[in-house]
Scaffold this motif. Structure first.
Motif, PDB file in Angstrom:
ATOM      1  N   LYS A  15      14.709  -6.684 -14.015  1.00 55.91           N
ATOM      2  CA  LYS A  15      14.957  -5.252 -14.077  1.00 55.91           C
ATOM      3  C   LYS A  15      15.468  -4.672 -12.764  1.00 55.91           C
ATOM      4  O   LYS A  15      16.201  -3.692 -12.761  1.00 55.91           O
ATOM      5  N   LEU A  16      15.034  -5.254 -11.637  1.00 56.40           N
ATOM      6  CA  LEU A  16      15.364  -4.594 -10.366  1.00 56.40           C
ATOM      7  C   LEU A  16      15.901  -5.523  -9.281  1.00 56.40           C
ATOM      8  O   LEU A  16      16.896  -5.210  -8.629  1.00 56.40           O
ATOM      9  N   LEU A  17      15.278  -6.669  -9.100  1.00 55.81           N
ATOM     10  CA  LEU A  17      15.574  -7.441  -7.890  1.00 55.81           C
ATOM     11  C   LEU A  17      16.835  -8.282  -7.964  1.00 55.81           C
ATOM     12  O   LEU A  17      17.461  -8.556  -6.946  1.00 55.81           O
ATOM     13  N   PHE A  64      11.314 -12.385  -1.673  1.00 61.80           N
ATOM     14  CA  PHE A  64      10.298 -11.366  -1.939  1.00 61.80           C
ATOM     15  C   PHE A  64       8.933 -12.030  -2.095  1.00 61.80           C
ATOM     16  O   PHE A  64       8.834 -13.130  -2.648  1.00 61.80           O
ATOM     17  N   GLU A  65       7.908 -11.363  -1.603  1.00 64.78           N
ATOM     18  CA  GLU A  65       6.542 -11.792  -1.895  1.00 64.78           C
ATOM     19  C   GLU A  65       5.892 -10.704  -2.730  1.00 64.78           C
ATOM     20  O   GLU A  65       5.712  -9.577  -2.259  1.00 64.78           O
ATOM     21  N   ILE A  66       5.574 -11.050  -3.965  1.00 66.17           N
ATOM     22  CA  ILE A  66       5.060 -10.059  -4.897  1.00 66.17           C
ATOM     23  C   ILE A  66       3.609 -10.355  -5.222  1.00 66.17           C
ATOM     24  O   ILE A  66       3.266 -11.467  -5.620  1.00 66.17           O
ATOM     25  N   ASP A  67       2.763  -9.343  -5.035  1.00 64.80           N
ATOM     26  CA  ASP A  67       1.336  -9.479  -5.309  1.00 64.80           C
ATOM     27  C   ASP A  67       1.024  -8.695  -6.587  1.00 64.80           C
ATOM     28  O   ASP A  67       1.139  -7.480  -6.615  1.00 64.80           O
ATOM     29  N   VAL A  68       0.648  -9.416  -7.639  1.00 67.84           N
ATOM     30  CA  VAL A  68       0.395  -8.790  -8.932  1.00 67.84           C
ATOM     31  C   VAL A  68      -1.096  -8.836  -9.241  1.00 67.84           C
ATOM     32  O   VAL A  68      -1.751  -9.848  -9.001  1.00 67.84           O
ATOM     33  N   ASP A  69      -1.612  -7.743  -9.772  1.00 63.62           N
ATOM     34  CA  ASP A  69      -3.041  -7.644 -10.077  1.00 63.62           C
ATOM     35  C   ASP A  69      -3.310  -8.140 -11.502  1.00 63.62           C
ATOM     36  O   ASP A  69      -3.571  -7.354 -12.402  1.00 63.62           O
ATOM     37  N   GLU A  70      -3.221  -9.437 -11.718  1.00 57.75           N
ATOM     38  CA  GLU A  70      -3.469 -10.034 -13.039  1.00 57.75           C
ATOM     39  C   GLU A  70      -4.331 -11.276 -12.842  1.00 57.75           C
ATOM     40  O   GLU A  70      -4.242 -11.947 -11.812  1.00 57.75           O
ATOM     41  N   LYS A 130       5.291 -10.927 -15.790  1.00 59.80           N
ATOM     42  CA  LYS A 130       5.487  -9.635 -15.121  1.00 59.80           C
ATOM     43  C   LYS A 130       6.480  -9.766 -13.955  1.00 59.80           C
ATOM     44  O   LYS A 130       7.377  -8.940 -13.789  1.00 59.80           O
ATOM     45  N   MET A 188       5.959   0.290 -13.886  1.00 57.39           N
ATOM     46  CA  MET A 188       5.325  -1.014 -13.712  1.00 57.39           C
ATOM     47  C   MET A 188       3.882  -0.829 -13.228  1.00 57.39           C
ATOM     48  O   MET A 188       3.630  -0.108 -12.277  1.00 57.39           O
ATOM     49  N   ASN A 233      -0.190  -2.589 -12.359  1.00 60.44           N
ATOM     50  CA  ASN A 233      -0.849  -3.763 -11.780  1.00 60.44           C
ATOM     51  C   ASN A 233      -0.070  -4.407 -10.642  1.00 60.44           C
ATOM     52  O   ASN A 233      -0.111  -5.612 -10.450  1.00 60.44           O
ATOM     53  N   LYS A 241       0.325  -4.874  -6.791  1.00 60.13           N
ATOM     54  CA  LYS A 241      -0.464  -4.678  -5.575  1.00 60.13           C
ATOM     55  C   LYS A 241       0.405  -4.504  -4.341  1.00 60.13           C
ATOM     56  O   LYS A 241       0.073  -3.752  -3.434  1.00 60.13           O
ATOM     57  N   GLY A 242       1.515  -5.251  -4.284  1.00 58.83           N
ATOM     58  CA  GLY A 242       2.368  -5.123  -3.109  1.00 58.83           C
ATOM     59  C   GLY A 242       3.600  -5.995  -3.175  1.00 58.83           C
ATOM     60  O   GLY A 242       3.614  -7.022  -3.847  1.00 58.83           O
ATOM     61  N   ILE A 243       4.637  -5.545  -2.473  1.00 55.03           N
ATOM     62  CA  ILE A 243       5.858  -6.350  -2.367  1.00 55.03           C
ATOM     63  C   ILE A 243       6.305  -6.338  -0.916  1.00 55.03           C
ATOM     64  O   ILE A 243       6.326  -5.284  -0.284  1.00 55.03           O
ATOM     65  N   ARG A 244       6.620  -7.515  -0.399  1.00 50.41           N
ATOM     66  CA  ARG A 244       7.222  -7.568   0.929  1.00 50.41           C
ATOM     67  C   ARG A 244       8.533  -8.328   0.826  1.00 50.41           C
ATOM     68  O   ARG A 244       8.649  -9.297   0.093  1.00 50.41           O
ATOM     69  N   GLN A 245       9.526  -7.842   1.558  1.00 50.84           N
ATOM     70  CA  GLN A 245      10.838  -8.477   1.468  1.00 50.84           C
ATOM     71  C   GLN A 245      11.148  -9.274   2.724  1.00 50.84           C
ATOM     72  O   GLN A 245      10.742  -8.905   3.832  1.00 50.84           O
ATOM     73  N   MET A 284      -2.745 -12.106  -7.696  1.00 48.48           N
ATOM     74  CA  MET A 284      -1.992 -13.349  -7.776  1.00 48.48           C
ATOM     75  C   MET A 284      -0.637 -13.175  -7.095  1.00 48.48           C
ATOM     76  O   MET A 284       0.083 -12.240  -7.383  1.00 48.48           O
ATOM     77  N   GLU A 302       9.912 -10.122 -15.210  1.00 55.25           N
ATOM     78  CA  GLU A 302      10.422  -8.820 -15.662  1.00 55.25           C
ATOM     79  C   GLU A 302      10.900  -7.990 -14.462  1.00 55.25           C
ATOM     80  O   GLU A 302      11.967  -7.362 -14.512  1.00 55.25           O
ATOM     81  N   ILE A 303      10.110  -8.012 -13.377  1.00 57.82           N
ATOM     82  CA  ILE A 303      10.487  -7.293 -12.149  1.00 57.82           C
ATOM     83  C   ILE A 303      11.839  -7.793 -11.636  1.00 57.82           C
ATOM     84  O   ILE A 303      12.710  -7.020 -11.258  1.00 57.82           O
TER      85      ILE A 303
END
Lengths: 79, 79
Positions: free
Chosen positions: B64-66, B42-48, B57, A30, A32, A34-38, B1, B60-61
């Motif tokens: 596939k995983l969460l 979850f807090e997901i930070d995507v570089d888009e 994206k 995967m 792009n 930047k970060g994930i916090r749970q 984002m 998809e995460i």
């Protein structure tokens, strides 16, 4: 009356669980990311008619059991 | 984002973790409690830059995983 409670680690607290998820996603190819916090999520159903007292009850539940106020923040929303 | 993802057990799936929290609260003397269910957040930070592709994206995460789609539901929100 139903409320959702979201408990998250404070900004400056390390989140090893989130880090593991992030590394796993990077290993899966995967990009792009930047970060994930749970955090934790609760759905609480309270048997009250008055919204104010229901919210007060949920807040009490959070402070007494669900949230560690030293390292965690929480948000209550009506659903 | 940044996006928040909330993962909850489907309605008919037993939630032993939530049940333990509920019983603990009852033992602590809490009244008028109808139910508690626990989920993940979850807090997901995507570089888009484009919101549509960023959401794709994150979706998809999740798949596939969460999220275990057999027993869990999920919701994605922009924050």
């Amino acid at each position: 009356m139903k409320f959702s409670v979201t408990v998250t680690l404070k900004k400056d607290v390390l989140d090893p669980q989130g880090k593991v998820v992030q590394n796993t996603l990077i290993n899966m190819g995967m990009k792009n990311l930047k970060g994930i916090r749970q955090g934790k999520h609760f759905e609480i159903d309270v048997d009250e008619i008055d919204q104010v007292s229901a919210e007060k009850k949920v807040d009490e539940i959070c402070k007494k059991l669900l949230v560690n106020l030293i390292i965690e923040d929480y948000k209550i929303n009506k659903i």
